[in-house]
Scaffold this motif. Sequence first.
Motif: not given
Length: 115
Positions: A34-35, A38-39
């Motif tokens: 998931g997100e 993208d960290t």
Amino acid sequence: MRTSSLLLLAIVTIVAVVYPVATSARQLYYPIEGEVIDTPFFQNLGGWAVTEHVKQANDGLKFVKVFSGEKQQLLTGVRYHFVIISLNGNGSTGRYDAELIDSNTRKLISFAPAN
């Protein structure tokens, strides 16, 4: 004879139980989903992998982003497998597989075009 048979049976049982656990634990990767991928932490790690690859190969790749990844906990750190999108010298994007270890020091294990 009976003592030898019991001893052999005990050894075979122990090996059958312990060996698969030990080998599967070494190879167990967990997806970074998931997100989370993208960290900044994972994106910086991917950028570092491209920079290290360029130092070795001198091919001028430019980091774009970490597309996907998975991680494996080690005793001394974490091993990562990333699929990284980078720009090559003619400006087209490509996908690359990168493996690295992040511990007290970072080490790039492999970097190659993804299949």
